[in-house]
Design an enzyme around this catalytic site. Structure first.
Site, PDB file in Angstrom:
ATOM      1  N   CYS A 185       0.831  -1.194   0.000  1.00 15.06           N
ATOM      2  CA  CYS A 185       0.000   0.000   0.000  1.00 15.06           C
ATOM      3  C   CYS A 185       0.868   1.248   0.000  1.00 15.06           C
ATOM      4  O   CYS A 185       2.074   1.197  -0.179  1.00 15.06           O
ATOM      5  CB  CYS A 185      -0.892   0.009   1.242  1.00 15.06           C
ATOM      6  SG  CYS A 185      -1.710  -1.560   1.575  1.00 15.06           S
ATOM      7  N   ASP A 245      -3.230  -8.646   8.850  1.00 14.18           N
ATOM      8  CA  ASP A 245      -1.994  -8.471   9.596  1.00 14.18           C
ATOM      9  C   ASP A 245      -1.901  -7.081  10.211  1.00 14.18           C
ATOM     10  O   ASP A 245      -1.176  -6.869  11.184  1.00 14.18           O
ATOM     11  CB  ASP A 245      -0.771  -8.770   8.726  1.00 14.18           C
ATOM     12  CG  ASP A 245      -0.777  -8.029   7.398  1.00 14.18           C
ATOM     13  OD1 ASP A 245      -1.770  -7.350   7.080  1.00 14.18           O
ATOM     14  OD2 ASP A 245       0.219  -8.154   6.651  1.00 14.18           O
ATOM     15  N   LEU A 259       9.759 -14.280 -10.737  1.00 12.50           N
ATOM     16  CA  LEU A 259      10.740 -13.972 -11.769  1.00 12.50           C
ATOM     17  C   LEU A 259      11.650 -15.187 -11.944  1.00 12.50           C
ATOM     18  O   LEU A 259      11.912 -15.920 -10.989  1.00 12.50           O
ATOM     19  CB  LEU A 259      11.562 -12.745 -11.385  1.00 12.50           C
ATOM     20  CG  LEU A 259      10.776 -11.462 -11.085  1.00 12.50           C
ATOM     21  CD1 LEU A 259      11.728 -10.293 -10.820  1.00 12.50           C
ATOM     22  CD2 LEU A 259       9.812 -11.122 -12.205  1.00 12.50           C
TER      23      LEU A 259
END
Length: 602
Positions: A2, A93, A252
């Site tokens: 965020c 969390d 990745l």
């Protein structure tokens, strides 16, 4: 994942909401604001855990307000521990952070395992925390009217009365690829270092370090088999924790062992992650597609390749530099941005990446070169050599290394050591004393010298984790991934895993003279030998070819004509070397700097 943002003091509501909107890319799922006459406390949410509206932030409990960016991977375990003391209303969390703070005070942060930037307001006291290894960013500024904080610099620049360059940011950037904490390129805006927290109360600001890897006991583990057993347990645990997600997850994949290890352990947990690899249309020599395809086949996982060319690279630079906010000398930021573009289009919100392995397990060949050159300090008769190196200047990095040894000054100054002080003195229209850049490393070096650790290889890892990783690689990873509202997770940079490495006899990492010896031995019965023995390629790309072929390199000269920052003749020597493949990252650093100056100051 965020954005956090807040103002303590007087503010204009329209200006505050405009600044917050500039962070919306980090959290497009919800915008929350708590405000009164002297408070604007806000949050842009990217929903990963408990996407329900009950978990929206800012989260409030009695007089406490929380705005939190990151992931606490052990929050479920903490929740069970705190359940008797706190009435939980969500599955997030974030709420665990409040419960932990109520139980342990500011020491709650020591119980968290994860990545985070936390703003916690307790009545009149505001606390800002940056995670131990610097995965999440946190910037702040103090004006006459207010104290302001944000996840990115672009959330603070609207409050600057005037944009001016911070000289310390410029000099540390040229030396080490990124400004060193607390500096940013904007005079008046600062950043927290990894492992630091800030307290703001009644207009007074204090910062304190709550975590330091050097607090580990050195050489607690001297037996290689014990080291390998404990490393395997913690690496597996770290990856398993980061596989927890309610959102779609990818990874990745290069041709190397770090990404292969992550995907191996993910598959063990029956998580067949979609993997992604970059390729370059015109320059196959930089390509990792063939190696990645072989790794994917050997591991039994699916791999998608993303090809870019000169046009897509050049066109993306504007967006990338805007995402970074300030100069960062990492040409890989552009192709990585384009890679995350493709990952976002495929609908993924979480990506696993292998940052940190090289720094922990000595994965760069130059570490071994430095360790060898350190021995020159022990020469009994070195005065002639000392005088010779002082009077015969060379731009070659090896010359600088030996000069430092014979001058009995600090040899290793991060793996991002680029412009030396003497090079800066020749290039800049200002006097730069030799070893002037050591001021930016001195807090870290003093902590090392005051610690129980004495092996220089530990210093290499320590300063690289704090600067080369936290302020360079992790800055790049955070900005380009969050520009696409994607959360990046880095299991090698778990603080417990890092502490374990720092507690192993350092000789076990380098005595065989090969990179990542411990990690390779750990993975020997898991990954195919073809992956383990493959030559390291890194995230190389044809950025200089693109810069020259497109003509964009001329921006450096154009900006210098307007600013007079660099000596023209010396600058021309650097630019001439570009086509010969020399000093490429030096030149990219000047290009990124010139772009920022043109955009922000001219």
């Amino acid at each position: 994942m965020c954005a956090i943002f807040g103002i303590i003091g007087e503010y204009d509501e329209q200006q505050a909401k405009y600044a917050l909107s500039r962070l919306a890319h980090r959290g497009p799922d919800h915008c929350g604001i708590e405000q009164n006459r002297q408070l604007f406390f806000a949050h842009q949410r990217l929903s990963i855990t408990d996407a329900h509206a009950r978990a929206h932030q800012p989260l409030q409990h009695e007089k406490i307000l929380l705005s939190f960016n990151g992931e606490i991977y052990n929050f479920q375990e903490l929740r069970e521990e705190l359940d008797f003391d706190f009435d939980f209303k969500t599955q997030s969390d974030s709420e665990v952070i409040i419960a932990a703070y109520l139980k342990w005070g500011v020491d709650f942060v020591k119980h968290l395992r994860g990545m985070f930037a936390i703003a916690l307001l307790d009545g009149k006291k505001l606390y800002l925390f940056r995670d131990r290894l610097g995965k999440k960013p946190l910037f702040y500024m103090q004006t006459k009217e207010a104290f302001i904080f944000a996840s990115e610099i672009k959330g603070l620049t609207p409050f600057l009365a005037k944009k001016a360059m911070n000289n310390d940011a410029l000099l540390s950037y040229l030396s080490f690829l990124a400004p060193t904490p607390p500096h940013t390129f904007y005079k008046g805006i600062q950043k927290l270092a990894a492992g630091e927290y800030l307290r703001h109360e009644n207009g007074k600001i204090t910062t304190k370090r709550y975590y330091d890897l050097l607090n580990t006991q050195p050489s607690r583990i001297t037996d290689k088999e014990e080291a390998l057993k404990k490393l395997e347990k913690l690496l597996k645990e770290s990856i398993d924790l980061r596989l927890r997600s309610e959102a779609p997850m990818a990874a990745l994949l290069s041709g190397g062992i770090d990404s292969a290890a992550i995907n191996y352990y993910a598959k063990e947990q029956e998580k067949n992650l979609q993997t992604y690899t970059l390729g370059y249309k015109e320059f196959a020599k930089y390509d990792e597609r063939n190696n990645a395809a072989k790794s994917a086949q050997l591991l039994g996982i699916d791999n998608r390749t993303v090809e870019i060319d000169q046009n897509s690279f050049i066109q993306a630079t504007e967006q990338v530099f805007a995402s970074l906010d300030e100069p960062l000398n990492d040409p890989a930021a552009v192709p990585l941005y384009l890679l995350f573009d493709a990952i976002k289009d495929d609908g993924y919100k979480v990506v696993m990446s292998g940052e940190g392995s090289d720094e922990l397990f000595l994965g760069y060949r130059q570490y071994f070169e430095y360790l060898d050159i350190e021995n020159a300090k022990n020469l009994m008769h070195k005065n002639w050599l000392k005088k010779y190196f002082r009077s015969n200047f060379s731009k070659n990095r090896e010359w600088e290394w030996y000069k430092r040894v014979f001058d009995e000054t600090l040899l290793f100054r991060t793996s991002g050591d680029k412009f030396t002080d003497l090079q800066k003195n020749l290039l800049l229209r200002r006097n730069v004393r030799d070893n002037e850049s050591l001021q930016y490393l001195s807090p870290y070096r003093q902590r090392f010298e005051n610690s129980a650790h004495t092996d220089e290889s530990i210093w290499y890892s320590y300063i690289d984790i704090n600067l080369f990783q936290a302020e360079h690689f992790l800055t790049k990873l955070d900005r380009v991934s969050m520009a696409h509202a994607i959360e990046s997770r880095t299991p090698f940079l778990d603080h417990k895993l890092a502490e374990l490495v720092f507690s192993i006899d350092p000789v076990l990492r380098y005595k065989e003279g090969k990179t990542k010896a411990l990690l390779k031995e750990l993975l020997a019965n898991k990954l195919p030998n073809e992956i383990l023995t493959r030559k390291k390629k890194g995230f190389s790309n044809p950025y200089m070819e693109y810069l020259i072929n497109s003509g964009k390199i001329s921006l450096i000269q154009e900006v210098n004509q307007q600013t007079g920052m660099f000596k023209k003749d010396e600058l021309e020597l650097y630019l001439k070397s570009a086509s010969q493949g020399s000093f490429k990252q030096h030149i990219w650093g000047l290009y990124v700097l010139s772009h920022w100056i043109q955009r922000e100051l001219l």
